[in-house]
Motif scaffolding. Structure first.
Motif, mmCIF file in Angstrom:
data_model
loop_
_atom_site.group_PDB
_atom_site.id
_atom_site.type_symbol
_atom_site.label_atom_id
_atom_site.label_comp_id
_atom_site.label_asym_id
_atom_site.label_seq_id
_atom_site.Cartn_x
_atom_site.Cartn_y
_atom_site.Cartn_z
ATOM 1 N N GLY A 61 0.612 14.416 -7.778
ATOM 2 C CA GLY A 61 -0.727 14.435 -7.626
ATOM 3 C C GLY A 61 -1.058 13.872 -6.246
ATOM 4 N N LEU A 62 -2.281 13.160 -6.046
ATOM 5 C CA LEU A 62 -2.811 12.905 -4.766
ATOM 6 C C LEU A 62 -1.879 11.793 -4.251
ATOM 7 C CD1 LEU A 62 -5.459 12.621 -2.827
ATOM 8 C CD2 LEU A 62 -5.939 10.401 -4.314
ATOM 9 N N ILE A 63 -1.333 10.673 -4.861
ATOM 10 C CA ILE A 63 -0.413 9.718 -4.602
ATOM 11 C C ILE A 63 0.994 10.077 -4.276
ATOM 12 C CG2 ILE A 63 0.539 7.279 -4.970
ATOM 13 C CD1 ILE A 63 -2.467 7.295 -4.008
ATOM 14 N N ASP A 100 7.574 17.103 -11.222
ATOM 15 C CA ASP A 100 6.344 16.983 -11.913
ATOM 16 C C ASP A 100 6.397 17.651 -13.260
ATOM 17 O OD1 ASP A 100 3.039 16.342 -11.001
ATOM 18 O OD2 ASP A 100 3.495 17.310 -12.989
ATOM 19 N N ASN A 101 5.998 17.205 -14.347
ATOM 20 C CA ASN A 101 6.087 17.978 -15.438
ATOM 21 C C ASN A 101 5.109 19.181 -15.654
ATOM 22 O OD1 ASN A 101 3.906 16.423 -16.136
ATOM 23 N ND2 ASN A 101 4.928 15.602 -18.029
ATOM 24 N N GLN A 146 0.999 21.987 -11.222
ATOM 25 C CA GLN A 146 0.687 21.018 -10.278
ATOM 26 C C GLN A 146 1.598 21.094 -9.096
ATOM 27 O OE1 GLN A 146 -2.525 19.442 -10.683
ATOM 28 N NE2 GLN A 146 -1.281 17.647 -9.971
ATOM 29 N N ILE A 183 2.849 8.659 -11.357
ATOM 30 C CA ILE A 183 2.356 9.502 -12.782
ATOM 31 C C ILE A 183 0.911 8.735 -13.019
ATOM 32 C CG2 ILE A 183 4.396 10.348 -13.285
ATOM 33 C CD1 ILE A 183 4.195 8.446 -15.947
ATOM 34 N N GLU A 204 -2.387 6.533 -14.634
ATOM 35 C CA GLU A 204 -2.435 5.277 -14.890
ATOM 36 C C GLU A 204 -2.523 4.978 -16.231
ATOM 37 O OE1 GLU A 204 -1.867 3.119 -12.540
ATOM 38 O OE2 GLU A 204 -2.971 1.207 -12.728
ATOM 39 N N LYS A 225 3.822 5.327 -18.230
ATOM 40 C CA LYS A 225 4.366 4.599 -17.623
ATOM 41 C C LYS A 225 5.756 4.032 -18.273
ATOM 42 C CE LYS A 225 1.303 4.130 -13.821
ATOM 43 N NZ LYS A 225 1.613 4.991 -12.682
ATOM 44 N N SER A 238 3.740 3.341 -8.409
ATOM 45 C CA SER A 238 2.477 3.222 -7.617
ATOM 46 C C SER A 238 1.100 2.748 -8.437
ATOM 47 C CB SER A 238 2.052 4.605 -7.354
ATOM 48 O OG SER A 238 3.121 5.272 -6.370
ATOM 49 N N SER A 282 -1.945 1.043 -9.932
ATOM 50 C CA SER A 282 -2.970 0.298 -9.064
ATOM 51 C C SER A 282 -3.353 -1.044 -10.000
ATOM 52 C CB SER A 282 -4.482 1.106 -9.220
ATOM 53 O OG SER A 282 -4.172 2.185 -8.626
ATOM 54 N N ASN A 334 -5.353 3.808 -0.714
ATOM 55 C CA ASN A 334 -5.764 5.327 -0.523
ATOM 56 C C ASN A 334 -6.579 5.251 0.637
ATOM 57 O OD1 ASN A 334 -6.149 7.891 -1.472
ATOM 58 N ND2 ASN A 334 -7.881 7.380 -2.299
#
Ligand code: NAD
Length: 309
Positions: A12-14, A33-34, A38, A92, A94, A99, A119, A121, A145
């Motif tokens: 994703g973004l991160i 990625d699963n 994506q 992945i 949040e 996790k 990662s 947050s 970000n």
């Protein structure tokens, strides 16, 4: 074990940002990625972004764009990403259960020399590394970000994270030109969000008390404090602003003023509706993506300026 291999979990973004950052320092990055959809989206996006950054002279690192692109592989095979990697960055969603599951899977495949950073947050890693064989080699490595331009990275160890592991990640982050900061222990919200929340809280209270408008309180940061804060923090600012340095700067009235603003407020009730309505008029939700892109180009220009100065 390969000392130049980095695994990224989640595209994703991160995850995409981390992949680009490590590739710019000539690491071989394998993104897992699963979701195949994506992944193919991430590949396209990274390709587009790196070419765009190169054209605007904003590319990180000293190696050509094509080499950076070739440094990144994409896979739906978990083992291909993780086996033998020096360092693995989990990116992945949040959700604590996700996790915990992925860290459990990582624990089963990682080498004894690998390190895994999350990662996350906000979730302390002790909540998802508890009981794992390699828990001393796992910690939170929290980016800011947009990570490609905003280099601050918080390293948050769990109580059982080995201090040598924290030091190794610190050096790795410096090598890839992130700016790491080390926390000595887990704390709710980590550090950057806590400082951010303190500013948000004070701004809210002054709007609530009718002292200043929504638009103007934002200017206090964007055209006031923020211009200094791009180069130094609040403690050094205090040291520079007073003849006798920091101690002098603390004497006058920080305590009195802080107490004068009253207890913390819950960000809810009529003011919440008023602020949302105000933003809906100035920055309608359907233009958020455009405004974020505007923000990112400005942050990119500032980060280039800081790099070049
Ligand atoms: P995102 O939703 O954009 O991306 C998550 C990716 O993970 C998706 O591509 C998804 O397909 C993939 N994924 C989901 N389950 C998976 C699994 N089991 N195995 C492999 N891949 C899986 O999320 P994001 O914004 O990139 O955030 C990732 C993490 O980074 C979160 O923990 C978030 O809190 C943290 N973070 C986000 C920001 C931010 O501003 N977005 C900033 C700092 C940290």
């Amino acid at each position: 074990f390969s000392p130049r291999k980095i695994g990224i979990i989640g595209s994703g973004l991160i995850g995409r940002s981390w992949a680009m950052i490590f590739a710019s320092a000539d690491y071989k990055v394998v993104v897992y990625d699963n979701s195949a959809a994506q992944l193919s989206n991430a590949k396209e996006e990274i390709d587009k972004q790196l070419h765009g950054l190169s054209e605007q002279n904003l590319l990180r690192g000293d190696i050509p764009v094509q080499k950076q692109i070739e440094n990144i592989e994409f896979t739906t095979n978990f083992d291909a990403c993780t086996k033998g990697a020096k360092y693995i960055q989990e990116c992945i969603p949040e959700l604590i259960d996700l996790k915990r599951k992925i860290f459990n899977d990582l624990d089963n495949v990682m080498s004894d020399e690998s390190i895994v950073g999350s990662s996350t947050s906000a979730i302390p890693s002790s909540r998802f590394t508890n009981g794992l064989k390699h828990k001393s080699r796992m910690l939170v490595v929290h980016p800011t970000n947009p990570p490609y331009y905003v280099p601050l990275t918080e390293l948050v160890p769990a109580p059982w994270t080995d201090s040598d592991v924290v030091d190794e990640v610190y050096r790795l982050m410096q090598e890839i030109r992130q700016v790491p900061v080390k926390l000595t222990k887990e704390v709710y919200g980590f550090v950057l969000p806590r400082v951010h929340h303190a500013v948000l809280m004070e701004s809210w209270k002054m709007v609530q008390d009718g002292i200043i408008s929504i638009e103007d309180v934002d200017k206090v940061m964007s055209d006031g404090l923020g211009t200094r804060y791009a180069f130094m923090g609040p403690l050094e600012t205090r040291h520079l602003n007073f003849k006798g340095g920091f101690k002098d700067g603390c004497k006058p009235h920080v305590w009195e003023v802080s107490n004068d603003s009253g207890p913390n407020a819950r960000l809810e009730g009529p003011l919440l509706e008023i602020i949302q309505e105000d933003f809906n008029k100035r920055i309608p939700l359907e233009t958020l993506a455009e405004r974020r892109a505007w923000r990112d180009t400005r942050i990119a220009a500032l980060s280039k300026f800081k790099r070049d100065m």
